[in-house]
Design an enzyme around this catalytic site. Structure first.
Site, PDB file in Angstrom:
ATOM      1  N   LYS A  52     -39.550  11.098 -29.122  1.00  0.00           N
ATOM      2  CA  LYS A  52     -38.222  10.369 -29.280  1.00  0.00           C
ATOM      3  C   LYS A  52     -37.336  11.476 -28.793  1.00  0.00           C
ATOM      4  O   LYS A  52     -36.131  11.192 -28.079  1.00  0.00           O
ATOM      5  CB  LYS A  52     -38.229   9.901 -30.839  1.00  0.00           C
ATOM      6  CG  LYS A  52     -38.772   8.677 -31.045  1.00  0.00           C
ATOM      7  CD  LYS A  52     -38.957   8.403 -32.342  1.00  0.00           C
ATOM      8  CE  LYS A  52     -40.278   7.154 -32.833  1.00  0.00           C
ATOM      9  NZ  LYS A  52     -40.287   6.936 -33.997  1.00  0.00           N
ATOM     10  N   GLN A  96     -39.074   8.892 -39.929  1.00  0.00           N
ATOM     11  CA  GLN A  96     -40.509   8.939 -39.445  1.00  0.00           C
ATOM     12  C   GLN A  96     -41.384   8.391 -40.469  1.00  0.00           C
ATOM     13  O   GLN A  96     -41.554   9.080 -41.468  1.00  0.00           O
ATOM     14  CB  GLN A  96     -40.882  10.100 -38.628  1.00  0.00           C
ATOM     15  CG  GLN A  96     -42.076   9.634 -37.944  1.00  0.00           C
ATOM     16  CD  GLN A  96     -42.165   8.717 -36.935  1.00  0.00           C
ATOM     17  OE1 GLN A  96     -41.285   8.826 -36.239  1.00  0.00           O
ATOM     18  NE2 GLN A  96     -43.081   7.851 -36.674  1.00  0.00           N
ATOM     19  N   ASP A 119     -33.846   1.879 -36.548  1.00  0.00           N
ATOM     20  CA  ASP A 119     -35.182   1.340 -36.599  1.00  0.00           C
ATOM     21  C   ASP A 119     -35.176  -0.111 -36.889  1.00  0.00           C
ATOM     22  O   ASP A 119     -36.278  -0.700 -36.747  1.00  0.00           O
ATOM     23  CB  ASP A 119     -36.098   2.328 -37.416  1.00  0.00           C
ATOM     24  CG  ASP A 119     -37.137   3.185 -36.939  1.00  0.00           C
ATOM     25  OD1 ASP A 119     -37.253   3.180 -35.479  1.00  0.00           O
ATOM     26  OD2 ASP A 119     -37.479   4.086 -37.621  1.00  0.00           O
TER      27      ASP A 119
END
Ligand SMILES: NC(=O)c1ccc[n+]([C@@H]2O[C@H](COP(=O)([O-])OP(=O)(O)OC[C@H]3O[C@@H](n4cnc5c(N)ncnc54)[C@H](OP(=O)(O)O)[C@@H]3O)[C@@H](O)[C@H]2O)c1
Length: 293
Positions: A52, A96, A119
């Site tokens: 990422k 995460q 997200d």
């Protein structure tokens, strides 16, 4: 059989984003800024985060990694989330997953400001997506849509079968493909571990999406000739012949299915890179303020 090349499509989208960023810089504006919170030393999570951060550089974004030990308390993590919510220099951020067991993931996801939830896991964004309002769409489903769009795979009136009903992949992708749009306008069947006659169902699919987490679950006799097969699975299996002693495989038996499918994603190199790319798209959207102003 047409390979659905996620590496190639992701590269093209990131190059387009880089041009948009450069145009903003030429106007004297700052670049988009994504932050990522990594808790602990889970090797897979560390590797996702690395990808990422690398993608941010490719798209011309700034990135910030906040890495803490897995002994962090829930309160400590909520403090980080609160800081990121308030930090005006950060357009969007991700926490995460998975988090250490002593921290309730839902409580953390609910604390993320929906405006910065790139997200797309916050109920505000899920709810907006369900009723067709602009929203951050979860990265893997968005990546799948972009792949379908790039290869112009027809979806209208088609039968899509999704295997797996997770909140981050199966459920949102099935909703998105049934909405009134392209990609969409499909008739969608969502299957899971309690579905009976799964193979019978999957053989009816024009588009089959496998998000199960079981290596090589989908065999050639489970698909129809000419189907588009999208393999979301990322499973590590032992491979004494490889340097690391293991390799990544999908939920689809690539070799067998490639003889019948018209389109197929490889693993690695299919949905994985598209997921990271979709996060870059959401970060650009956050930067432009198009959803929440
Ligand atoms: N490429 C990417 O970027 C990406 C992103 C996310 C996930 N993944 C990968 O995708 C896979 C799925 O992950 P996930 O988080 O979406 O799912 P998940 O939360 O692990 O859930 C798996 C789903 O598969 C269903 N399932 C399990 N065994 C089944 C069976 N025998 N028959 C039918 N359905 C079955 C489960 O049904 P129940 O609901 O009934 O238990 C569940 O809905 C994993 O390999 C993961 O690593 C890849």
């Amino acid at each position: 059989m047409q390979l659905l090349d996620g590496v190639l499509v992701a590269k093209k989208i990131k190059a387009d984003l880089l041009q948009l960023v450069k145009a903003e810089q030429d106007k004297g504006k700052r670049v988009p800024h994504l932050a990522a919170v990594l808790i602990g030393d889970h090797p897979a999570s560390a590797s996702y985060i690395k990808n990422k951060i690398r993608s941010c550089a490719e798209a011309g974004y700034e990135s910030t990694l906040i890495h803490r030990d897995s002994s962090i308390t829930k309160e400590g993590l909520l403090e980080i989330v609160d800081g990121l919510n308030r930090n005006e220099a950060i357009d969007g951020y991700i926490v995460q997953l998975p988090l250490p067991r002593h921290i309730d993931e839902q409580e953390i996801l609910l604390a993320i400001d929906p405006k910065k939830d790139v997200d797309g896991f916050h109920p505000m964004n899920i709810g907006r997506m369900v009723i067709g309002l602009p929203a951050y769409v979860p990265a893997t489903p968005l990546g799948i849509l972009k792949l379908i769009e790039h290869y112009r795979i027809p979806t209208e009136g088609k039968h899509v079968v999704v295997i797996g009903r997770s909140n981050i992949v199966g459920t949102p992708v099935s909703l998105l493909l049934s909405r009134k749009a392209y990609p969409g306008n499909a008739t969608v069947t969502l299957c899971h571990s309690k579905s009976t006659d799964l193979a019978e169902m999957s053989r009816k699919a024009d588009i089959l999406i496998a998000a199960i987490g079981t290596p090589h679950f989908v065999k050639a006799d489970m698909i129809k000739d000419g189907a588009a097969v999208i393999d979301v699975g990322m499973n590590q299996i032992a491979d004494p012949a490889s340097k690391k002693g293991h390799r990544l495989v999908g939920d689809v038996d690539f070799e067998g299915v490639s003889r019948k499918a018209a389109y197929l994603t490889p693993v690695p190199g299919g949905v994985g890179p598209m997921t990271v790319c979709a996060l870059m798209i959401n970060t650009w959207t956050a930067y432009t303020g198009k959803i929440y102003g």
